[in-house]
Scaffold this active site. Sequence first.
Site, PDB file in Angstrom:
ATOM      1  N   CYS B  85       0.831  -1.195   0.000  1.00 54.29           N
ATOM      2  CA  CYS B  85       0.000   0.000   0.000  1.00 54.29           C
ATOM      3  C   CYS B  85       0.872   1.254   0.000  1.00 54.29           C
ATOM      4  O   CYS B  85       1.574   1.508  -0.962  1.00 54.29           O
ATOM      5  CB  CYS B  85      -0.966  -0.046   1.188  1.00 54.29           C
ATOM      6  SG  CYS B  85      -2.265   1.197   1.120  1.00 54.29           S
ATOM      7  N   HIS B 202      -3.547  -5.595   0.795  1.00 61.43           N
ATOM      8  CA  HIS B 202      -3.034  -5.780   2.152  1.00 61.43           C
ATOM      9  C   HIS B 202      -3.011  -7.251   2.567  1.00 61.43           C
ATOM     10  O   HIS B 202      -3.990  -7.738   3.151  1.00 61.43           O
ATOM     11  CB  HIS B 202      -3.927  -5.019   3.142  1.00 61.43           C
ATOM     12  CG  HIS B 202      -3.758  -3.548   3.096  1.00 61.43           C
ATOM     13  ND1 HIS B 202      -2.799  -2.878   3.826  1.00 61.43           N
ATOM     14  CD2 HIS B 202      -4.413  -2.594   2.395  1.00 61.43           C
ATOM     15  CE1 HIS B 202      -2.879  -1.582   3.585  1.00 61.43           C
ATOM     16  NE2 HIS B 202      -3.856  -1.383   2.714  1.00 61.43           N
ATOM     17  N   GLU B 204      -1.544  -8.569   5.025  1.00 54.89           N
ATOM     18  CA  GLU B 204      -1.621  -8.712   6.492  1.00 54.89           C
ATOM     19  C   GLU B 204      -3.065  -8.700   6.988  1.00 54.89           C
ATOM     20  O   GLU B 204      -3.344  -9.137   8.096  1.00 54.89           O
ATOM     21  CB  GLU B 204      -0.789  -7.617   7.175  1.00 54.89           C
ATOM     22  CG  GLU B 204      -1.435  -6.240   7.256  1.00 54.89           C
ATOM     23  CD  GLU B 204      -1.399  -5.450   5.954  1.00 54.89           C
ATOM     24  OE1 GLU B 204      -0.930  -5.995   4.936  1.00 54.89           O
ATOM     25  OE2 GLU B 204      -1.856  -4.282   5.948  1.00 54.89           O
TER      26      GLU B 204
END
Lengths: 669, 237
Positions: B85, B202, B204
Site C-alpha cells: 500500500c 493488504h 496482512e
Amino acid sequence: MQGPGENAGAVDIGAGLACVFKIESHNHPSAIEPYQGAATGVGGILRDIFTMGARPLALLDSLRFGPLDEPRQRHLFEGVVAGIGGYGNCVGVPTVGGEVYFDASYRQNCVVNAMCVGVVEHAKLTRARAAGAGNLVLLVGADTGRDGIHGASFASVVLDEASESRRPAVQVGNPFLEKCLMEACLELAGQPGVVAMQDLGAAGLTGSAAELAHRGGCGIEIDVARVSRRETGMSAYEVMLSESQERMLLVVTRERLAAVRETFARWDLHSDSVGVIFDEPRLIVRDGGDIVADLPVETAVSGAPVRQPVGALREQPQDASPPPPPSPWPAGETLLRLLAAPNIGSRRGIFRSYDHQVGGATVVLPGGDAAVVRVPGTSLALAVSTDGNARYSALDARRGAAIAVCEAARNVSATGAVPVGITNCLNFANPERAEVYDALRASIEGIAEACRAFDIPVVSGNVSLYNDAPSGGIDPTVVIGMVGVIDDVERHCTAAFSVDDDLVALLGPIGTELGGSEYLRLVQGAGDGEPPHVDLQLEARVQAFVREAIAAGLLRSAHDCAEGGFAVAIAESCLLGGRGAWVGIEELERESADPAGEAGILFGESQSRFIVSFPREALVQLHDLSSRRQVPFAGIGSVGGERLVVTGAIDVPLSELREAYEGALDAPA
Amino acid sequence: MRFGIAVFPGTWSDRDCARAVTLAGHEPVMLWHKDRDVKDADCVILPGGFSYGDYLRCGAVARFAPLMDAVTEFAAHGGLVWGICNGFQILCEAHLLPGALSRNQSLQFRCEPAYLRVETTVSPFTSGCTQGDVLQIPVSHGEGRYVADDETLDMLERDGRVALRYVAADGSAVGARSPNGSMRDIAGVLNQGHNVLGMMPHPERASEALLGSDDGMRLFESVSHAVRHGDSFANIW
C-alpha cells in the site's frame, strides 16, 4: 466504570479491559461545510476516546439528510461521507458501521453524529481530572490560530440565510497530526506523573481548562503568552476561545515534565507548559504579567439558565388512524421499490469509501446488523451499532426513543453479543419551543425506560439543539450507540443465509403495524399514523433467546426486522448470503387476522422480531427453547435457489433484488 | 526469522503487519523512521498508512526519511523489501520500483475484497504459490492506480516482474471491477533483482479465516521459506 461527565464513558468487558465509547454531534458545521464539518467531528470523537487512554478500535456515523434527489442534499451527503472517510482513513481507525436516513425534515439541518469505541486496560484508564497543586499544564499538538472562534456558540443558534457567512467558525482538520497525537498520548497513558488528559473541544482552552479544574475540584492558571500561535496579533480572548483542532491539555508532575515532553518530541509534536494547578477553585488567565481573567471555576462551568418553556404541545397521533392504503403495485414490485428506497437500500457505496478493516480486527463487516470487532489479544469481540428512527419519534417521541434502544440492542443481539451499555446523541430543534422541549423530555424518559428493561447503563452522551430553520426544525432525532460483548469471537452470528436447505423462522410476534413505516412513505409519501408498539419485556425475552441460541450454536443467521419489515429482512438475508429462499405466509395471515392483511405481514414494522435460519437438526431444540423462554417461534420456509419466493405474493430473482438494493444511493446518471 | 517493519509518522498497518508476522511464527521488529538502521532484519516491510500525512504525492516525503537510506542500501545488497500500500507508493517514489501510483480511476477511496492472480513464482514473495493461483486479499486505498509508460510495462511483463494482477473471483479478467483502474490490471511489481516487491493490496489483513481470508499468509510463508533456504532469484532469466 465511568459514567457521564468525563470525555467518554467506560464499561468493564472482562479480561482486565474496559470499553470506552461516546457519540457526539457535528451538525451545524457540517451543514455549512460538509467535508470539514464531518472530518472534525470524527477528529473530536477520536480525541475523546484516546484522551481516556483507550486505543480507538472502531468508528461509526449516524447521518440524516434531506431528500437525496435534491442537488444540495446530495452535495451535503457526498461531502460528509468524503469528510468522514478522509479523516478516518488517514488516522487508521476503521469506520465499521452507522446509518443514514433521508427525510424532508433535515432539508435545512443535516445530522452528523460520530461515535468512537476504544479499549483500555483498567490500570491505564485516564481521567480528565486535574489534581495536585503545583502540577503543570501542558498544551500539546497544533499551534493555536483564529479558526473556530465562537464555534460552540455558532452551533447553538438556529441556522438561517446568514449562516453561510459563518464558514470561518468551522474548523479545519489535520488527521495526520491527530494520528501522531494519538500515538503519543497512548504511550503516555498510565505512566507515572501523567495526572490527567483532556482534549480541546468546544470553547477551546477556556472550556477544557475549566472542565479539568472543575472535575478535580481545584484551580487552574493559564498564561496565554506561553501558547504557541500560528498567527500574530491574537488577543488573550482569541487564544482562550480558539477551536483550533488536534490539541490536548495534560496535567503532569514537575518531575515527569521533561520525560513527557520528550515523548511528544519523538512524534515531532510541539508542547508548551502553559499553566499550573493550585488548590483554590479559581480559573485565572494571565497574559504574561497581566491577569486578564480571574473567576471561580464554578462560574465558568455551570450557571446555564434553566428554562421550562410553556406553550402548545405537539398533538399526539390518534389511535384510530385510518387504515393504510393498499399498494398500487404487486407485492414483488413493492418489495423491489422498498429495497431501492434511499432509507433501506445498500450502504455498500458508502462503506467501501471508508477503510473498515484497518486494525485487522473487523470480523463482521458493515452491511449486516451490528459490526463485530475483535478485541486484540483476547477471545472477546465487541458488537457495535447506531440506531434511531426519527419518523417514529416524530409520531411519538417517547416510544420512538424506546424503540431506538430496542433496535440497537436487537442489532447487537443478532450477532450473539450481550448489550453492555449505550451512549446517545439527542438532536433536536429549538428547545425554547414547548413542543420540542416536550419531545426532548419524553425521549429521555423513553431511553431510560428501555435501558431499565435491558438492565444496561447510559455511560455517555451529547445533545445537539437548535437544529432549526425558519422553514421548520428537524424531527426529534435520538441516536443510540450501543456496544455488546461476545465472549468467544468464533461464536458470532451474521445476517446472511449461508447454507442451502437451512430452515427459516420468524422469531417474535407476527405483527402487522404499518404506522410510520417505509411502506407508507412509499405508497403515500409520508410515514404517518401511530408508530409500532413495543413490549419491552417481550423484546428482552426475544433478544435473550437469540443470544442463547447463537451461543448454543443452533442458529446459522439472525437478522432483525426493521425498516421495510419482514419481506425486506428476508431479502437482505438472501442478498448477504447470495442465495434465495422459499417462504410461506398463509399461516401468519390466518393467525394475525389483520385487515392490513398481506401488506401488514410483509412490510409492517412491528418490533421485537428476527428472521433466523438454522440447520434442520436444530429445529427441535429451538422449538423447546422458544417455549421455555416464552418467545413466539414460527417456521416459515427454507433457504435455497436463485429466487425469493413468498407463496402467493412475491417471486423475484435474486439478481433483480440485488440490482434494486445496490442502486439505492446512486447519483442519477 | 526477523521481519523489520517501518514506522513512519502516519503509518497505520505497522501493528497489523506485526500481528501477521507473529502468526506466521516469526519475530517482528519495529524500525523507526528517524533511525538509519534495519536492525538485522531478514525482510523489511514498508506498511500501509499515510506517511507524514501524504498531503503531497503519496510517499513523496517518506522517501527522504533517514530509514529509507538504510532500506535502499539493504535492497542494493539483495535484502528483501516488501512495500504494501503506502509502502508500494514509497518504493516508487524512491525509484526502487518503476512506475507510479495515481488516483483511483473512480476518484474514490476503495476498501473492498480484491482477487489477485499470481503471475510469477520466481520471487521470494510468491515462491510458495503456484502460477495462476487466485488469492483473496483486500485493498484499501485512494491512490493505487499503477501507471507507467508502455515501454516499462512491456519490460515488466517480459522480465516476469509483474508479480500479481487484479482478476475477478474466478480468475478471469477483472475488467470494470478493477479496484483502481491500474494499467494492465497490475497489482504488484518486482524490481530487477526480484528482491523488492510493491503491492497495493493488504496481505496482512488476509491473515485469518475469521477475518474473511487467510490467503495473505501464503506470501508471508513464501518469504520465510525463501529466507530459510537462502533462495536467490536474481538474474535467473
